[in-house]
Design a protein around this motif. Sequence first.
Motif, PDB file in Angstrom:
ATOM      1  N   THR A 113     -28.460  32.529  -7.238  1.00  0.00           N
ATOM      2  CA  THR A 113     -27.307  32.405  -8.120  1.00  0.00           C
ATOM      3  C   THR A 113     -26.072  33.016  -7.461  1.00  0.00           C
ATOM      4  O   THR A 113     -26.177  33.840  -6.552  1.00  0.00           O
ATOM      5  CB  THR A 113     -27.555  33.114  -9.459  1.00  0.00           C
ATOM      6  OG1 THR A 113     -27.675  34.532  -9.216  1.00  0.00           O
ATOM      7  CG2 THR A 113     -28.828  32.609 -10.126  1.00  0.00           C
ATOM      8  N   ARG A 114     -24.895  32.619  -7.943  1.00  0.00           N
ATOM      9  CA  ARG A 114     -23.651  33.171  -7.404  1.00  0.00           C
ATOM     10  C   ARG A 114     -23.607  34.681  -7.600  1.00  0.00           C
ATOM     11  O   ARG A 114     -23.165  35.424  -6.715  1.00  0.00           O
ATOM     12  CB  ARG A 114     -22.452  32.519  -8.088  1.00  0.00           C
ATOM     13  CG  ARG A 114     -21.116  33.101  -7.629  1.00  0.00           C
ATOM     14  CD  ARG A 114     -19.946  32.406  -8.283  1.00  0.00           C
ATOM     15  NE  ARG A 114     -19.839  31.035  -7.841  1.00  0.00           N
ATOM     16  CZ  ARG A 114     -18.850  30.216  -8.211  1.00  0.00           C
ATOM     17  NH1 ARG A 114     -17.909  30.650  -9.035  1.00  0.00           N
ATOM     18  NH2 ARG A 114     -18.802  28.982  -7.770  1.00  0.00           N
ATOM     19  N   ASP A 115     -24.086  35.157  -8.764  1.00  0.00           N
ATOM     20  CA  ASP A 115     -24.084  36.602  -9.027  1.00  0.00           C
ATOM     21  C   ASP A 115     -24.939  37.346  -8.008  1.00  0.00           C
ATOM     22  O   ASP A 115     -24.570  38.432  -7.544  1.00  0.00           O
ATOM     23  CB  ASP A 115     -24.595  36.891 -10.440  1.00  0.00           C
ATOM     24  CG  ASP A 115     -23.575  36.523 -11.509  1.00  0.00           C
ATOM     25  OD1 ASP A 115     -22.395  36.328 -11.149  1.00  0.00           O
ATOM     26  OD2 ASP A 115     -23.961  36.420 -12.684  1.00  0.00           O
ATOM     27  N   GLN A 116     -26.099  36.771  -7.661  1.00  0.00           N
ATOM     28  CA  GLN A 116     -26.956  37.429  -6.677  1.00  0.00           C
ATOM     29  C   GLN A 116     -26.292  37.484  -5.306  1.00  0.00           C
ATOM     30  O   GLN A 116     -26.399  38.484  -4.590  1.00  0.00           O
ATOM     31  CB  GLN A 116     -28.298  36.703  -6.570  1.00  0.00           C
ATOM     32  CG  GLN A 116     -29.256  37.017  -7.708  1.00  0.00           C
ATOM     33  CD  GLN A 116     -30.599  36.383  -7.468  1.00  0.00           C
ATOM     34  OE1 GLN A 116     -30.712  35.169  -7.338  1.00  0.00           O
ATOM     35  NE2 GLN A 116     -31.632  37.199  -7.396  1.00  0.00           N
ATOM     36  N   GLU A 119     -23.814  40.214  -5.422  1.00  0.00           N
ATOM     37  CA  GLU A 119     -24.468  41.528  -5.390  1.00  0.00           C
ATOM     38  C   GLU A 119     -24.874  41.922  -3.976  1.00  0.00           C
ATOM     39  O   GLU A 119     -24.925  43.111  -3.639  1.00  0.00           O
ATOM     40  CB  GLU A 119     -25.709  41.511  -6.286  1.00  0.00           C
ATOM     41  CG  GLU A 119     -25.399  41.524  -7.779  1.00  0.00           C
ATOM     42  CD  GLU A 119     -26.644  41.263  -8.618  1.00  0.00           C
ATOM     43  OE1 GLU A 119     -27.743  41.200  -8.030  1.00  0.00           O
ATOM     44  OE2 GLU A 119     -26.509  41.111  -9.844  1.00  0.00           O
TER      45      GLU A 119
END
Length: 342
Positions: A113-116, A119
């Motif tokens: 995912t983009r969030d991962q 991070e």
Amino acid sequence: MAAPKLGDIAKRAGVSIAAASIALNNPDTNRVSATKRAEILRIAEELGYVPNELAKALTERRTRLIGLMVPLKDPIFFNHFIAQVLGGIQATVMQRGYNLLIYSPTGKPGRFTRDQILESRFSDGLIFINTRFCLTRDVAETIRELDRAKINFTMVNSYYGRADVNYVGVDDPALGEAAAQYIAGRGHRHIAFLSGSSDLPTHIHLLKGLRKGLAEAGLELTDRHIGCTGYDQARAYEILDSWFAEKRARPSVVFCGDDQLLMHLYDYVEARGLKIPDDLAVVGRGNIGVISMLRPRPTSFTIPAFEAGKLSAEMLIDSIERPETKKRRVLLPFTFYAGETA
């Protein structure tokens, strides 16, 4: 008893905190005399001083962490190829004084995912290993996301795009062509290709090489003899049954695109009471770890997975420590293993 701090060392040595920090963290410094540095190191050892790595990372703007992303549905250690690549990465990371941080995928197969991805900026850089779930569009989108996030990364396996990235892989068109030449040279005239998915970069480029090599020998790989299993064993059995049911032009040899497909083929042969190579010759593309477990030992073109892992980590760390380093695209040589199946 409270843990000793940098200030405690500085006070006992009669120097500033800055001087104590320089002495402890810069062994080649000439800003602190060799005699005073030796004294500071002795005091630190006597007090049992342990550096605050987080504070050090914030000061240096470096965590000495290398992130690893492998978009697999199963644990990465269950995959022989990934496990060997990981072994090579770990060898380099340890040698260069870094640590490895493994990110677990939560997005759809083949993607993080983009969030991962955002991070992962906590690490100094990222190694991304493409797997059988990474379609061409997934790989392209991953590169765009990493570039947007300004993450330093190296990609491993199955990338044939034109983006300027650090990349380590194998020349699959050349491997496919070499396999075709070997198969034709052994006298086979009806060849089949067992693959995972027609959308996978590896499939596309192996097929390109196979067809080129066979055409040079005056042979053809027909569409009905290209079987995409979706990595489903039942589907693999259906495809193989259909090939064996042919009265004319039944394949005498099957080229398997990777280790899992090769193991599905071995299971099929055993289930149907057939023998390799008497009833069917087999040529594989994989790694030596799987080959060593199978009997008869498969004739294969092996991929240097451990070396790919080592080199990917070296390229990434070089680019971290020397940002001016130019990006490299390295295609490692594959190796032919004669085996007993073709």
